[in-house]
Design a protein around this motif. Sequence first.
Motif, PDB file in Angstrom:
ATOM      1  N   ALA A  18       0.675  -1.342  -0.153  1.00  0.00           N
ATOM      2  CA  ALA A  18      -0.172  -0.432   0.099  1.00  0.00           C
ATOM      3  C   ALA A  18       0.669   1.617  -0.266  1.00  0.00           C
ATOM      4  O   ALA A  18       1.562   1.520   0.235  1.00  0.00           O
ATOM      5  CB  ALA A  18      -0.853   0.157   1.433  1.00  0.00           C
ATOM      6  N   VAL A  19       0.441   2.388  -0.895  1.00  0.00           N
ATOM      7  CA  VAL A  19       0.696   3.867  -0.302  1.00  0.00           C
ATOM      8  C   VAL A  19      -0.140   4.759   0.136  1.00  0.00           C
ATOM      9  O   VAL A  19      -1.610   4.327  -0.516  1.00  0.00           O
ATOM     10  CB  VAL A  19       0.964   4.069  -1.765  1.00  0.00           C
ATOM     11  N   ALA A  20      -0.126   5.840   0.727  1.00  0.00           N
ATOM     12  CA  ALA A  20      -1.070   6.524   1.631  1.00  0.00           C
ATOM     13  C   ALA A  20      -0.114   7.749   1.477  1.00  0.00           C
ATOM     14  O   ALA A  20       1.153   8.089   2.222  1.00  0.00           O
ATOM     15  CB  ALA A  20      -1.219   5.989   3.073  1.00  0.00           C
ATOM     16  N   ASP A  21      -1.250   8.859   1.392  1.00  0.00           N
ATOM     17  CA  ASP A  21      -0.446  10.097   0.999  1.00  0.00           C
ATOM     18  C   ASP A  21      -1.259  10.871   1.770  1.00  0.00           C
ATOM     19  O   ASP A  21      -2.631  11.284   1.515  1.00  0.00           O
ATOM     20  CB  ASP A  21      -0.907  10.415  -0.231  1.00  0.00           C
ATOM     21  N   GLY A  22      -0.746  11.507   2.559  1.00  0.00           N
ATOM     22  CA  GLY A  22      -1.279  12.500   3.679  1.00  0.00           C
ATOM     23  C   GLY A  22      -2.143  13.770   2.737  1.00  0.00           C
ATOM     24  O   GLY A  22      -0.931  14.045   2.335  1.00  0.00           O
ATOM     25  N   VAL A  23      -3.066  14.673   3.673  1.00  0.00           N
ATOM     26  CA  VAL A  23      -3.100  15.467   2.455  1.00  0.00           C
ATOM     27  C   VAL A  23      -2.560  17.033   2.872  1.00  0.00           C
ATOM     28  O   VAL A  23      -2.331  17.208   4.173  1.00  0.00           O
ATOM     29  CB  VAL A  23      -4.777  15.876   2.724  1.00  0.00           C
ATOM     30  N   GLY A  24      -1.200  17.077   2.423  1.00  0.00           N
ATOM     31  CA  GLY A  24      -0.684  17.560   2.850  1.00  0.00           C
ATOM     32  C   GLY A  24      -1.189  19.452   3.472  1.00  0.00           C
ATOM     33  O   GLY A  24      -0.250  20.464   3.999  1.00  0.00           O
ATOM     34  N   SER A  25      -2.376  19.944   2.904  1.00  0.00           N
ATOM     35  CA  SER A  25      -2.375  21.625   3.134  1.00  0.00           C
ATOM     36  C   SER A  25      -2.778  21.407   5.029  1.00  0.00           C
ATOM     37  O   SER A  25      -3.131  22.651   4.923  1.00  0.00           O
ATOM     38  CB  SER A  25      -3.001  22.138   2.218  1.00  0.00           C
ATOM     39  N   TYR A  26      -3.334  20.204   5.399  1.00  0.00           N
ATOM     40  CA  TYR A  26      -3.781  20.531   6.955  1.00  0.00           C
ATOM     41  C   TYR A  26      -2.812  19.751   8.502  1.00  0.00           C
ATOM     42  O   TYR A  26      -2.018  18.854   7.465  1.00  0.00           O
ATOM     43  CB  TYR A  26      -5.416  19.602   6.150  1.00  0.00           C
ATOM     44  N   ALA A  27      -3.462  20.165   9.194  1.00  0.00           N
ATOM     45  CA  ALA A  27      -2.203  19.422   9.948  1.00  0.00           C
ATOM     46  C   ALA A  27      -2.510  17.721  10.497  1.00  0.00           C
ATOM     47  O   ALA A  27      -3.917  17.920   9.858  1.00  0.00           O
ATOM     48  CB  ALA A  27      -1.861  20.680  10.964  1.00  0.00           C
ATOM     49  N   GLY A  28      -1.886  17.111  10.820  1.00  0.00           N
ATOM     50  CA  GLY A  28      -1.984  15.855  10.763  1.00  0.00           C
ATOM     51  C   GLY A  28      -2.242  15.153   9.240  1.00  0.00           C
ATOM     52  O   GLY A  28      -2.230  13.987   9.594  1.00  0.00           O
ATOM     53  N   ALA A  29      -1.349  15.366   8.406  1.00  0.00           N
ATOM     54  CA  ALA A  29      -1.380  15.073   7.663  1.00  0.00           C
ATOM     55  C   ALA A  29      -0.343  13.715   7.648  1.00  0.00           C
ATOM     56  O   ALA A  29      -0.709  12.640   7.370  1.00  0.00           O
ATOM     57  CB  ALA A  29      -1.098  15.506   6.225  1.00  0.00           C
ATOM     58  N   LYS A  30       0.516  13.762   7.843  1.00  0.00           N
ATOM     59  CA  LYS A  30       1.711  11.740   8.053  1.00  0.00           C
ATOM     60  C   LYS A  30       1.019  11.732   9.201  1.00  0.00           C
ATOM     61  O   LYS A  30       1.115  10.416   9.230  1.00  0.00           O
ATOM     62  CB  LYS A  30       2.886  13.110   8.751  1.00  0.00           C
ATOM     63  N   GLU A  31       0.212  12.298  10.622  1.00  0.00           N
ATOM     64  CA  GLU A  31      -0.066  11.215  11.070  1.00  0.00           C
ATOM     65  C   GLU A  31      -1.615  10.093  10.781  1.00  0.00           C
ATOM     66  O   GLU A  31      -1.764   9.379  10.758  1.00  0.00           O
ATOM     67  CB  GLU A  31      -0.999  12.187  12.634  1.00  0.00           C
ATOM     68  N   ALA A  32      -2.051  10.937   9.982  1.00  0.00           N
ATOM     69  CA  ALA A  32      -3.193  10.239   8.944  1.00  0.00           C
ATOM     70  C   ALA A  32      -2.734   9.095   7.940  1.00  0.00           C
ATOM     71  O   ALA A  32      -3.593   8.277   8.227  1.00  0.00           O
ATOM     72  CB  ALA A  32      -4.072  11.323   8.301  1.00  0.00           C
ATOM     73  N   SER A  33      -2.185  10.014   7.560  1.00  0.00           N
ATOM     74  CA  SER A  33      -1.251   8.474   5.636  1.00  0.00           C
ATOM     75  C   SER A  33      -0.574   7.099   7.081  1.00  0.00           C
ATOM     76  O   SER A  33      -0.803   6.161   6.555  1.00  0.00           O
ATOM     77  CB  SER A  33      -0.236   9.229   5.849  1.00  0.00           C
ATOM     78  N   THR A  34      -0.408   7.274   8.242  1.00  0.00           N
ATOM     79  CA  THR A  34       1.111   6.604   9.200  1.00  0.00           C
ATOM     80  C   THR A  34       0.310   6.052   9.576  1.00  0.00           C
ATOM     81  O   THR A  34       0.178   4.729   9.953  1.00  0.00           O
ATOM     82  CB  THR A  34       1.366   7.459  10.538  1.00  0.00           C
ATOM     83  N   ILE A  35      -1.459   6.206   9.610  1.00  0.00           N
ATOM     84  CA  ILE A  35      -2.892   5.475  10.718  1.00  0.00           C
ATOM     85  C   ILE A  35      -3.626   4.346   9.070  1.00  0.00           C
ATOM     86  O   ILE A  35      -3.412   3.435  10.067  1.00  0.00           O
ATOM     87  CB  ILE A  35      -3.679   6.618  11.538  1.00  0.00           C
ATOM     88  N   ALA A  36      -3.613   5.340   8.633  1.00  0.00           N
ATOM     89  CA  ALA A  36      -3.678   4.223   8.197  1.00  0.00           C
ATOM     90  C   ALA A  36      -2.884   2.975   7.659  1.00  0.00           C
ATOM     91  O   ALA A  36      -3.264   1.329   7.073  1.00  0.00           O
ATOM     92  CB  ALA A  36      -3.853   4.736   6.099  1.00  0.00           C
ATOM     93  N   ILE A  37      -1.685   3.190   7.589  1.00  0.00           N
ATOM     94  CA  ILE A  37      -0.572   1.691   6.720  1.00  0.00           C
ATOM     95  C   ILE A  37      -0.221   1.245   8.507  1.00  0.00           C
ATOM     96  O   ILE A  37      -0.480  -0.057   7.956  1.00  0.00           O
ATOM     97  CB  ILE A  37       0.865   2.779   6.788  1.00  0.00           C
ATOM     98  N   ASN A  38      -0.448   1.827   9.154  1.00  0.00           N
ATOM     99  CA  ASN A  38      -0.467   0.742  10.667  1.00  0.00           C
ATOM    100  C   ASN A  38      -1.708  -0.402  10.755  1.00  0.00           C
ATOM    101  O   ASN A  38      -1.278  -1.395  10.849  1.00  0.00           O
ATOM    102  CB  ASN A  38      -0.333   1.652  11.627  1.00  0.00           C
ATOM    103  N   TYR A  39      -2.797   0.565  10.555  1.00  0.00           N
ATOM    104  CA  TYR A  39      -3.653   0.102  10.653  1.00  0.00           C
ATOM    105  C   TYR A  39      -3.546  -1.637  10.011  1.00  0.00           C
ATOM    106  O   TYR A  39      -4.154  -2.881   9.583  1.00  0.00           O
ATOM    107  CB  TYR A  39      -5.056   0.265  10.113  1.00  0.00           C
ATOM    108  N   LEU A  40      -3.112  -1.408   8.277  1.00  0.00           N
ATOM    109  CA  LEU A  40      -2.952  -2.318   7.290  1.00  0.00           C
ATOM    110  C   LEU A  40      -1.996  -3.302   7.804  1.00  0.00           C
ATOM    111  O   LEU A  40      -2.325  -4.994   8.229  1.00  0.00           O
ATOM    112  CB  LEU A  40      -2.457  -2.257   5.711  1.00  0.00           C
ATOM    113  N   ASN A  41      -1.253  -2.679   8.297  1.00  0.00           N
ATOM    114  CA  ASN A  41      -0.203  -3.795   8.835  1.00  0.00           C
ATOM    115  C   ASN A  41      -0.391  -5.000  10.334  1.00  0.00           C
ATOM    116  O   ASN A  41       0.201  -5.082  10.175  1.00  0.00           O
ATOM    117  CB  ASN A  41       0.964  -3.056   8.966  1.00  0.00           C
ATOM    118  N   GLN A  42      -1.365  -4.396  10.666  1.00  0.00           N
ATOM    119  CA  GLN A  42      -1.722  -5.165  11.388  1.00  0.00           C
ATOM    120  C   GLN A  42      -2.874  -5.806  11.391  1.00  0.00           C
ATOM    121  O   GLN A  42      -3.421  -7.033  12.046  1.00  0.00           O
ATOM    122  CB  GLN A  42      -2.477  -4.468  12.725  1.00  0.00           C
TER     123      GLN A  42
END
Length: 245
Positions: free
Chosen positions: A37-61
Amino acid sequence: MIDLIASSFFSLPKGSERENQDSILPVRKIGNSYIFAVADGVGSYAGAKEASTIAINYLNQLKENQLHDINSIFRNIRDKIIELSNNISGFEKAATTLTFGIFNHSGLIIGHIGDCRLYVTENGKLRQKTKDHTSHQKLLDEKIYTKKELKELPGRNVINEAITKRFEMNYDTTFISISDLERNDDNVISFYIMSDGAHQHWEHRPRFSLNTISHADSFSASLRKRIEKNPTDDYSLVSVQFKIH
């Protein structure tokens, strides 16, 4: 039987001074299936990196019995991003795109929201199997502009779908039977997922040798080298190659 014979990946920021808001899941085997998978945080908003990390961490588990419930996968990821938005001040607009593939002896399942892309090798070329959720794509679908005309217009990267607290999701699910997936003469097939920062470079000059396209690691190295000359955004790629017996 399916054997993973090659994989390659990269995920880098546009520049050394900024945070990379992409997150990736290199290929992982779960039971008799493989997920990437690849997730791309929507960069103009705070929390973008955290949101993409949440998506990938969930898939990984994920467990094997969860892989075929795509609705639950997207819903649970959104629930976790909503929790993030509610608990951290300033993260109310946290959002991410997400594209993932699940491959097994039955075929390829694609889950997709946003503007990352999944490609499959066919006849020595890469064929896009996802549709961008962008303003430009909507204009194409409605036949308001041609692809050539849109190249001259701004707004190329404006997405209209993402995983976020602010609105409901409209994601795509695609299944391609293994009998419909084209293989080369050695029964080998390759899949590539690129963030928009990567596929914009590929789309601009989609020309690599047949030998490069036929080898996941060679393609990854060549595309990365090309992008590094002039990155326009964070850029990520996950490539996987399988032999089907």
